[in-house]
Design a protein around this motif. Sequence first.
Motif, PDB file in Angstrom:
ATOM      1  N   GLY A   1       0.729  -1.253   0.000  1.00 20.23           N
ATOM      2  CA  GLY A   1       0.000   0.000   0.000  1.00 20.23           C
ATOM      3  C   GLY A   1       0.755   1.297   0.000  1.00 20.23           C
ATOM      4  N   TRP A   2       2.041   1.333   0.380  1.00 17.55           N
ATOM      5  CA  TRP A   2       2.683   2.615   0.614  1.00 17.55           C
ATOM      6  C   TRP A   2       3.833   2.929  -0.346  1.00 17.55           C
ATOM      7  CZ3 TRP A   2      -0.851   4.722   3.198  1.00 17.55           C
ATOM      8  CH2 TRP A   2      -1.512   4.078   4.237  1.00 17.55           C
ATOM      9  N   VAL A   3       3.962   2.195  -1.436  1.00 21.97           N
ATOM     10  CA  VAL A   3       5.054   2.444  -2.384  1.00 21.97           C
ATOM     11  C   VAL A   3       4.579   3.423  -3.456  1.00 21.97           C
ATOM     12  CG1 VAL A   3       6.695   1.411  -3.992  1.00 21.97           C
ATOM     13  CG2 VAL A   3       5.887   0.096  -2.026  1.00 21.97           C
ATOM     14  N   PRO A   4       5.284   4.539  -3.695  1.00 24.10           N
ATOM     15  CA  PRO A   4       4.875   5.460  -4.759  1.00 24.10           C
ATOM     16  C   PRO A   4       4.767   4.739  -6.102  1.00 24.10           C
ATOM     17  CG  PRO A   4       6.514   6.503  -3.367  1.00 24.10           C
ATOM     18  CD  PRO A   4       6.434   5.071  -2.920  1.00 24.10           C
ATOM     19  N   THR A   5       3.661   4.964  -6.806  1.00 24.94           N
ATOM     20  CA  THR A   5       3.470   4.313  -8.104  1.00 24.94           C
ATOM     21  C   THR A   5       4.430   4.868  -9.148  1.00 24.94           C
ATOM     22  OG1 THR A   5       1.664   5.882  -8.517  1.00 24.94           O
ATOM     23  CG2 THR A   5       1.064   3.718  -7.657  1.00 24.94           C
ATOM     24  N   THR A   6       4.825   6.123  -8.996  1.00 22.87           N
ATOM     25  CA  THR A   6       5.923   6.697  -9.784  1.00 22.87           C
ATOM     26  C   THR A   6       7.093   6.879  -8.837  1.00 22.87           C
ATOM     27  OG1 THR A   6       4.413   7.884 -11.250  1.00 22.87           O
ATOM     28  CG2 THR A   6       6.699   8.646 -11.175  1.00 22.87           C
ATOM     29  N   PRO A   7       8.202   6.170  -9.057  1.00 23.85           N
ATOM     30  CA  PRO A   7       9.303   6.210  -8.083  1.00 23.85           C
ATOM     31  C   PRO A   7       9.803   7.630  -7.803  1.00 23.85           C
ATOM     32  CG  PRO A   7       9.660   4.449  -9.669  1.00 23.85           C
ATOM     33  CD  PRO A   7       8.491   5.242 -10.169  1.00 23.85           C
ATOM     34  N   VAL A   8      10.026   7.919  -6.533  1.00 26.50           N
ATOM     35  CA  VAL A   8      10.666   9.169  -6.108  1.00 26.50           C
ATOM     36  C   VAL A   8      12.101   8.813  -5.771  1.00 26.50           C
ATOM     37  CG1 VAL A   8      10.652  11.088  -4.489  1.00 26.50           C
ATOM     38  CG2 VAL A   8       8.478  10.040  -5.207  1.00 26.50           C
ATOM     39  N   LEU A   9      13.006   9.251  -6.623  1.00 30.52           N
ATOM     40  CA  LEU A   9      14.403   8.819  -6.577  1.00 30.52           C
ATOM     41  C   LEU A   9      15.270   9.821  -5.822  1.00 30.52           C
ATOM     42  CD1 LEU A   9      16.057   6.441  -7.958  1.00 30.52           C
ATOM     43  CD2 LEU A   9      16.685   8.140  -9.688  1.00 30.52           C
ATOM     44  N   ILE A  10      16.190   9.306  -4.996  1.00 33.74           N
ATOM     45  CA  ILE A  10      17.288  10.124  -4.482  1.00 33.74           C
ATOM     46  C   ILE A  10      18.405  10.040  -5.519  1.00 33.74           C
ATOM     47  CG2 ILE A  10      18.979  10.447  -2.643  1.00 33.74           C
ATOM     48  CD1 ILE A  10      17.026   9.176  -0.706  1.00 33.74           C
ATOM     49  N   GLU A  11      18.552  11.079  -6.296  1.00 27.93           N
ATOM     50  CA  GLU A  11      19.533  11.053  -7.380  1.00 27.93           C
ATOM     51  C   GLU A  11      20.958  11.074  -6.838  1.00 27.93           C
ATOM     52  OE1 GLU A  11      18.266  14.472  -9.593  1.00 27.93           O
ATOM     53  OE2 GLU A  11      16.898  13.279 -10.846  1.00 27.93           O
ATOM     54  N   ARG A  12      21.177  11.893  -5.825  1.00 32.54           N
ATOM     55  CA  ARG A  12      22.510  11.930  -5.209  1.00 32.54           C
ATOM     56  C   ARG A  12      22.404  12.554  -3.826  1.00 32.54           C
ATOM     57  NH1 ARG A  12      24.839  17.135  -5.764  1.00 32.54           N
ATOM     58  NH2 ARG A  12      23.699  18.446  -7.244  1.00 32.54           N
ATOM     59  N   VAL A  13      23.399  12.254  -3.007  1.00 35.46           N
ATOM     60  CA  VAL A  13      23.516  12.829  -1.670  1.00 35.46           C
ATOM     61  C   VAL A  13      24.858  13.541  -1.602  1.00 35.46           C
ATOM     62  CG1 VAL A  13      23.719  12.338   0.786  1.00 35.46           C
ATOM     63  CG2 VAL A  13      22.035  11.105  -0.582  1.00 35.46           C
ATOM     64  N   GLN A  14      24.833  14.789  -1.166  1.00 32.27           N
ATOM     65  CA  GLN A  14      26.050  15.604  -1.134  1.00 32.27           C
ATOM     66  C   GLN A  14      26.281  16.132   0.270  1.00 32.27           C
ATOM     67  OE1 GLN A  14      25.983  18.814  -3.991  1.00 32.27           O
ATOM     68  NE2 GLN A  14      27.577  19.982  -2.940  1.00 32.27           N
ATOM     69  N   LEU A  15      27.513  15.948   0.772  1.00 33.46           N
ATOM     70  CA  LEU A  15      27.875  16.513   2.067  1.00 33.46           C
ATOM     71  C   LEU A  15      28.223  17.973   1.893  1.00 33.46           C
ATOM     72  CD1 LEU A  15      28.016  13.457   2.624  1.00 33.46           C
ATOM     73  CD2 LEU A  15      29.983  13.913   4.103  1.00 33.46           C
ATOM     74  N   LEU A  16      27.579  18.843   2.693  1.00 32.00           N
ATOM     75  CA  LEU A  16      27.773  20.290   2.613  1.00 32.00           C
ATOM     76  C   LEU A  16      28.720  20.769   3.705  1.00 32.00           C
ATOM     77  CD1 LEU A  16      24.010  21.313   2.114  1.00 32.00           C
ATOM     78  CD2 LEU A  16      25.734  20.901   0.322  1.00 32.00           C
ATOM     79  N   GLU A  17      29.063  22.064   3.640  1.00 32.15           N
ATOM     80  CA  GLU A  17      29.852  22.651   4.718  1.00 32.15           C
ATOM     81  C   GLU A  17      29.044  22.599   6.003  1.00 32.15           C
ATOM     82  OE1 GLU A  17      33.007  23.839   4.850  1.00 32.15           O
ATOM     83  OE2 GLU A  17      33.239  23.002   2.850  1.00 32.15           O
ATOM     84  N   PRO A  18      29.657  22.232   7.125  1.00 36.46           N
ATOM     85  CA  PRO A  18      28.916  22.165   8.388  1.00 36.46           C
ATOM     86  C   PRO A  18      28.354  23.524   8.781  1.00 36.46           C
ATOM     87  CG  PRO A  18      31.052  21.069   8.573  1.00 36.46           C
ATOM     88  CD  PRO A  18      31.073  21.826   7.287  1.00 36.46           C
ATOM     89  N   SER A  19      27.301  23.483   9.584  1.00 32.24           N
ATOM     90  CA  SER A  19      26.671  24.696  10.104  1.00 32.24           C
ATOM     91  C   SER A  19      27.314  25.079  11.417  1.00 32.24           C
ATOM     92  CB  SER A  19      25.176  24.459  10.300  1.00 32.24           C
ATOM     93  OG  SER A  19      24.583  25.538  10.962  1.00 32.24           O
ATOM     94  N   THR A  20      27.788  26.331  11.528  1.00 32.59           N
ATOM     95  CA  THR A  20      28.411  26.796  12.766  1.00 32.59           C
ATOM     96  C   THR A  20      27.334  27.145  13.778  1.00 32.59           C
ATOM     97  OG1 THR A  20      30.248  27.712  11.494  1.00 32.59           O
ATOM     98  CG2 THR A  20      29.965  28.508  13.763  1.00 32.59           C
ATOM     99  N   PRO A  21      27.453  26.641  15.014  1.00 28.20           N
ATOM    100  CA  PRO A  21      26.428  26.927  16.037  1.00 28.20           C
ATOM    101  C   PRO A  21      26.289  28.411  16.279  1.00 28.20           C
ATOM    102  CG  PRO A  21      27.923  25.202  16.781  1.00 28.20           C
ATOM    103  CD  PRO A  21      28.510  25.761  15.534  1.00 28.20           C
TER     104      PRO A  21
END
Length: 211
Positions: free
Chosen positions: A191-211
Amino acid sequence: MSLRLTLLCLLLPLAALASPSPVPPAMPEPAGETAPPPAPRVLLVTTLGEITLELDAAAAPRTVENFLAYARDGHYNGTIFHRVVPGLLVQAGGFTPDLQAKPTRAPVPNEAGNGLSNLRGTIAAARDRGVSDSATMQFFINLADNPAFDRKDETGPYTSGYAVFGRVVQGLDVVDRIAAVPTGSQGPFNGWVPTTPVLIERVQLLEPSTP
């Protein structure tokens, strides 16, 4: 002894007592508290838009490092959101578009109960419902406040909670867009799978956030 010399001898001790005391060296000021390390940030580029996550390594160090290890290895590139439950959560990280499971590393300890609650927009580690320390590669983003997912004080099979380890800081509208896609049953998922796939094309590590 002349009167002048006698007076001089009497005045010398008084002059010594009147001389200023040596000034003690200045004590170093106490060092301030060590600033917390910058918060890691990660960009998820999906077929429906971009999502920026800020991770809380202070509250959930093992879970954050586990997620970052998968991200650095490119594990999430090409995976899908395989579970979309409107009003509850969207889940991803473990399957290819044809619902083939990707290999996992060893599970990490459950860091639920770290002070972070499953609120709307937070990211948490998915795991086997009946096994507390079973989180590996999968994660979910809360679509609403889900206190039922937090660790409970009482004992029982489903009270261990799900460890929150960060939050969406940009792209919550994209998460809502994912939540709105039509879903159905595919493979082992009911029941819960998108009928049109929602893809994670890429994951990118960004500059950290300064507190």
